[in-house]
Design an enzyme around this catalytic site. Structure first.
Site, PDB file in Angstrom:
ATOM      1  N   SER A   1      43.737 131.982  55.694  1.00 46.16           N
ATOM      2  CA  SER A   1      45.239 131.452  55.664  1.00 46.16           C
ATOM      3  C   SER A   1      45.598 131.531  54.149  1.00 46.16           C
ATOM      4  O   SER A   1      44.941 131.121  53.230  1.00 46.16           O
ATOM      5  CB  SER A   1      45.355 129.957  56.172  1.00 46.16           C
TER       6      SER A   1
ATOM      7  N   ASP B   1      56.655 125.140  63.172  1.00 45.58           N
ATOM      8  CA  ASP B   1      55.856 125.455  64.225  1.00 45.58           C
ATOM      9  C   ASP B   1      54.192 124.886  63.928  1.00 45.58           C
ATOM     10  O   ASP B   1      53.543 124.810  64.981  1.00 45.58           O
ATOM     11  CB  ASP B   1      55.645 126.960  64.430  1.00 45.58           C
ATOM     12  N   HIS B   2      53.955 124.478  62.831  1.00 43.04           N
ATOM     13  CA  HIS B   2      52.596 124.128  62.688  1.00 43.04           C
ATOM     14  C   HIS B   2      52.397 122.642  62.988  1.00 43.04           C
ATOM     15  O   HIS B   2      51.170 122.258  62.828  1.00 43.04           O
ATOM     16  CB  HIS B   2      52.311 124.609  61.178  1.00 43.04           C
TER      17      HIS B   2
ATOM     18  N   ASP C   1      52.591 132.620  54.986  1.00 44.97           N
ATOM     19  CA  ASP C   1      51.463 132.480  56.214  1.00 44.97           C
ATOM     20  C   ASP C   1      50.706 133.876  56.054  1.00 44.97           C
ATOM     21  O   ASP C   1      51.261 134.822  55.934  1.00 44.97           O
ATOM     22  CB  ASP C   1      52.007 132.373  57.596  1.00 44.97           C
TER      23      ASP C   1
END
Length: 786
Positions: A668, A121-122, A186
Site C-alpha cells: 500500500s 471508504d476505508h 492509495d
C-alpha cells in the site's frame, strides 16, 4: 486516424477539440493544452516515436525544456532522469486523506490548485450488512468524517461520504478519462488506467505537491509492453490476465515500469475488465498501468453519462493522434499473453504472485499442506465489483439455485459504489444474492483492507484457515488480523463456484456437485453483460457530493487537542548540515510490506494522529537475528517491542537505522510507514531494494533511503552496530549529483570498523526536502517566500 505526429501549433490550433458543458470542465483532461505541450516535446526530441505512456506523461511536463535534453534518445532517460509533472487531479481515501489534509493545512493556502476528491471508504467495518454496519461505522468514526468534510468544504474538495463507495470505483465512474494524469493516495490508484489515464499511487505529501501546484517529481519509468492476443473464453476472466502476469513477473518484476497494454486482444476486453487488470498492476510493483483509448471506453463513458468526454477524446485520438502509441514506438521489454489459452488462476497464500492454475490447485494444495476446507468466500472490492463481474457471478448463483444448491460456506458481497449497488438492486441481483445466503456489505473496502469483524473463526486461533477472495492483496493478517488466514486471490467467478463446495479438491470447470435428488450438477461457464441493459441506476442522492464545489474560507476546521484520532502536525527538524550517525535498531528478515511497517485493521482509526499510530511501527516485522516478530533488543540485551525500543532511543536522542532485505515497503501507498519511523527518531533506512512508493515517501519525510551496493554487506552488519555516512555533506552540496553512491562507515560493537558502499536516488528537489526536514517544510518555505 493520423499516423504521423503533430507539428507545432498554437493553443488555438486545437479548436477541433469540442467544448464541454460547465459541469464536465473539471472532469475532462485539458486536451488542447496537453497537445500543445506534446508539440514542444516533439520539437525538443526531434519527433522521436512515443509510447502512449510517454505521450501522456510528457504532455504533463511542467516545463519540457527543463526535463528533456534536445535530441537525446528518450529510451536513455527511462529509469534514469527525473520528470517534473503537473497532474490534473488528486483523489484521496479517508485513511490517508487525514494526514494529507493535515499536511496541506500547514501550507496556509486557501484552496487546492487542481480538482480534488476525498472518499470515505476505508473506515467502514464489514460484518452483518450495510444496514447494520454503516450506522455503526459512522458513529465510531464521526470525528474523522466531520474533520474531512469540513476540510472539503473549506478548500473546495468533492466529499464522497461513508457509504458512497470505494475510491477507485467512484473515480472510474466519475473522474477517470483517457489522457488524464491523476495522483491518488492509495496504491491501487492505477485502477483508473482501465479508462486510459495515467493514475499513480502516492503518499499524502506527494498529493500535497499537486494540490499546491508544486511540480511533482517522478523518475522517468521504463515502459513494459504487454501484448494481448486472442480472446478470453469460458471461465477465463480479466482477473486471470493480471494474476497470470503477477505469477510471471513476481512482486518486484514491474518496479520502475509502466505496464502498457496493446495488441489485438485489448479490443475484446471491457473497460471495467481493463480496470481490474490495471488495479492489480500494483502487485508487481509497477508505477502504473494503462490501456489505449478503445471502443469499450467510449461505451463506458456514454453509459456513465459522460458522452461529452468521449466526444473530446475521439477528436484527440482521431484528429491529433493522441491517446494511442506511435506505430514505431519502442518498449523496454514486451510480455505476450495469449488470452485464448488462459486458464483461471488462484494466487496465494500470503503473496499475490504465487500463481496456481485452477486445474492444478487441488494437487498443489495437498503438496503445500494448505487447508482443504475453504472457510469463507468474498467477492467485490475495488478490483472486481463491476456490473459485468456481478452479472457473471449471479449467473452461477442462478445455475446453482435452479439445481437446488445452497452455499456451503459464508459468502460476502461488496458493491464498489452506490451506482453499482443501486443498479444491482434494480435488476434483482442483490435479491438473488441474499436469497441464496449472501451477506451484502456496504459500499466500502471492508474485508479487503482489514475492516472485517469476522465471527466464524476465533481471533486468537492458531489454526490455519483459507479464504477465497476476488481482492487484490493477500499479505499475512491483512483481511481479518489473523496471521494464520490464507487468502487465495482469484476471479469472482471462481470464488462463487467454490462456495458451493468449500473443498479445495473441487475444480468448478470440470467437477460435479451432488444435487438434493442425488444427481450430478456441473456448472456451465458463466455469462454476463458488459454494461447494464437498462443503464446505470443513480441510487440514493445522499451519497453524492456537490459537483465542482467552491472553497468556503469561513469554514472552521476543528481538531480537539484532547483527540486520540486527530493531531495537528509539528514540523520535523531540518537537517543540521552534518554527517548522519545512527545505531542499528533492527535487521528485518524477508518480506516486509507496508502492512508490516504500519499495520492497518484496528490501527486505521489513528491515521490522523501521528503519535498514536506510531505505536504500530514495524510490529509485523520479523527480527532477522532471532526470528521473533515485533521484538528488538537494546544495547544491554533487554527485549522490547519494536516501537517501544524506537521510543526509548528517541528519548535518549539516539538516532537509529533499520536494515532490511528486498522490495522493502511493498504494498500500500501507506505514508505512515515513512512518517512514523521519522517521528520516532529514525534517520536512515538501508535495504537491499525498495518498493517505489515507499522509497519516495521516505524522501518526502526527510529520511535518507539507501540500498546496499553489494547486497552481501547486509550479512556483515548486526543490531547495535553504528552506521554513519562519510560523504553525505558532499552529496548534498552537489544536489545529489555525486554518482549515486555514498560511503558508509560501519563500526562493530567490539570497535572494529569498515567502509561499505551504498546507493541513493536523491534528486535535487529531494535533497531540498532532506535539508528542510520534509517536503511539506520545503513547500511551506517556498510559499512563504513567494
Amino acid at each position: 486516424m493520423l499516423t504521423s505526429r503533430i507539428t507545432r501549433r498554437s493553443l488555438a490550433s486545437f479548436a477541433k477539440i469540442p467544448r464541454v458543458a460547465p459541469e464536465f470542465q473539471s472532469r475532462v483532461p485539458p486536451y488542447a493544452k496537453l497537445l500543445q505541450n506534446l508539440e514542444r516535446v516533439h520539437r525538443i526530441t526531434g519527433n522521436q516515436p512515443l509510447t502512449l505512456a510517454e505521450k501522456i506523461l510528457y504532455a504533463h511536463l511542467t516545463n519540457p525544456e527543463e526535463s528533456l535534453a534536445p535530441s537525446t534518445p528518450l529510451a536513455d532517460i527511462r529509469g534514469r532522469d527525473y520528470l517534473k509533472l503537473s497532474p490534473d487531479r488528486v483523489a484521496m481515501q479517508d485513511a490517508s486523506a487525514q494526514m494529507a489534509m493535515l499536511q496541506f493545512m500547514t501550507t496556509g493556502l486557501p484552496d487546492t490548485s487542481v480538482p480534488t476528491s476525498i472518499h470515505c471508504d476505508h473506515l467502514i467495518v464489514g460484518k452483518n450488512g450495510e444496514a447494520a454496519d454503516l450506522p455503526r461505522s459512522r458513529a465510531a468514526n464521526s470525528e474523522v468524517f466531520d474533520f474531512l468534510e469540513s476540510c472539503a468544504r473549506k478548500y473546495g474538495i468533492s466529499f464522497w461520504g461513508p457509504g458512497s463507495g470505494i475510491i477507485h470505483q467512484i473515480v472510474l465512474e466519475n473522474y477517470s478519462a483517457p489522457g488524464l494524469m491523476m495522483l491518488g493516495t492509495d496504491s491501487h490508484t492505477p485502477n483508473a488506467g482501465g479508462l486510459g489515464a495515467i493514475a499513480i499511487g502516492v503518499g499524502g505529501a506527494d498529493a500535497v505537491d499537486a494540490m499546491t501546484a508544486t511540480p511533482w517529481e517522478l523518475k522517468a519509468p521504463k515502459i513494459k509492453g504487454v501484448k494481448l492476443t486472442g480472446r478470453l473464453s469460458g471461465w477465463a476472466a480479466p482477473k486471470d490476465i493480471i494474476t497470470t502476469i503477477a505469477g510471471k513477473l513476481t512482486v518486484r518484476g514491474g518496479t520502475g515500469y509502466i505496464l502498457e497494454y496493446f495488441g489485438p486482444g485489448v479490443d475484446s476486453l471491457s473497460c471495467t475488465g481493463m480496470a481490474t487488470i490495471c488495479n492489480m498492476g500494483a502487485e508487481v510493483g509497477a508505477t502504473t498501468s494503462l490501456f489505449p483509448y478503445l471502443d469499450a471506453h467510449r461505451r463506458y463513458l456514454h453509459a456513465t453519462n459522460r458522452a461529452q468526454i468521449a466526444e473530446a477524446a475521439d477528436v484527440a485520438l482521431n484528429e491529433y493522434n493522441f491517446l494511442a502509441s506511435d506505430k514505431d514506438a519502442q518498449y523496454d521489454d514486451v510480455l505476450e499473453i495469449d488470452l485464448s489459452s488462459l486458464e483461471p488462476t488462484v494466487n496465494g497464500p500470503f503473496t499475490p504472485d504465487l500463481a496456481t492454475k485452477v486445474s492444478d490447485y487441488a494437487k498443489t494444495s495437498l503438496k503445500e499442506n494448505w487447508p482443504q476446507n475453504i472457510s469463507v468466500g468474498l467477492i467485490g472490492s475495488c478490483t472486481n465489483s463491476s456490473y459485468q463481474d456481478m452479472s457473471r457471478v449471479v449467473d452461477l448463483v442462478n445455475q446453482a439455485a435452479k439445481a437446488g444448491l445452497k452455499p456451503k460456506i459464508p459468502f460476502f458481497v461488496t458493491p464498489g459504489s452506490e451506482q453499482i449497488r443501486a443498479t444491482l438492486e434494480r435488476d434483482g441481483i442483490i435479491k438473488t444474492f441474499t436469497d441464496n445466503g449472501a451477506i451484502v456489505l456496504g459500499n466500502a473496502c471492508g474485508p479487503c483492507i482489514g475492516q472485517w469483524d469476522r465471527t466464524d473463526v476465533p481471533k486468537d486461533t492458531k489454526e490455519t484457515n483459507s479464504i477465497f477472495t476476488s481482492f487484490n492483496r493477500n499479505f499475512r493478517a491483512r483481511n481479518d488480523g489473523n496471521r494464520n488466514t490464507m487468502n487465495f486471490l482469484t476471479s469472482p467467478e471462481i470464488v462463487t463456484a467454490m462456495i458451493y463446495s468449500g473443498d479445495a479438491q473441487f475444480n468448478p470447470m470440470t467437477d460435479s456437485l451432488t444435487k438434493p435428488d442425488g444427481s450430478a450438477f456441473t456448472f456451465q461457464p458463466p455469462k454476463g453483460d458488459e454494461l447494464p441493459q437498462r443503464g446505470f441506476e443513480h441510487g440514493r442522492n445522499v451519497f453524492y457530493p456537490e459537483n465542482d464545489p467552491k472553497a468556503q474560507p469561513d469554514v472552521q476546521v476543528k481538531v480537539s487537542p484532547d483527540s486520540d484520532r486527530l493531531q495537528l502536525l509539528e514540523p520535523f527538524n531540518a537537517w543540521n548540515g552534518k554527517e548522519l550517525k545512527t545505531t542499528v535498531l533492527l535487521k528485518v528478515k524477508g518480506k516486509c510490506t507496508t502492512d508490516h511497517i504500519s499495520a492497518a485493521g484496528v490501527w486505521l482509526k489513528y491515521k490522523g494522529h501521528l503519535e498514536n499510530i506510531s505505536y504500530n511501527t514495524l510490529i509485523g516485522a520479523q527480527n532477522y537475528e532471532t526470528d521473533e516478530v515485533n521484538k528488538a533488543y537494546d544495547l544491554d540485551g533487554k527485549a522490547y517491542d519494536i516501537p517501544g525500543l524506537m521510543m526509548k532511543w528517541k528519548d535518549e536522542h539516539r538516532p537509529w537505522v533499520v536494515l532490511a532485505e528486498d522490495n522493502y515497503g511493498e504494498g500500500s501507498a501507506r505514508e505512515h510507514a515513512a512518517l512514523s519511523p521519522r517521528y520516532l527518531g529514525g534517520e536512515i533506512i538501508l535495504v537491499k531494494s525498495f518498493a517505489r512508493i515507499h522509497e519516495t515517501n521516505l524522501k518526502k519525510q526527510g529520511m535518507l533511503p539507501l540500498t546496499f551496493a553489494n547486497p552481501a554487506d547486509f550479512d556483515r552488519i548486526s543490531s547495535g552496530d553504528v552506521i554513519e555516512t562519510v560523504n553525505l555533506v558532499d552529496m548534498v552540496a552537489k544536489d545529489g549529483n555525486n554518482g549515486g553512491e555514498l560511503d558508509v562507515k560501519v563500526t562493530k560493537r567490539n570497535g572494529d570498523s569498515f567502509i561499505i558502499k551504498a546507493k541513493h536516488t536523491m534528486s535535487k528537489d529531494q535533497i531540498n526536502f532532506f535539508k528542510a526536514g520534509s517536503a511539506i517544510n520545503y513547500i511551506g518555505q517556498e510559499r512563504r517566500n513567494a
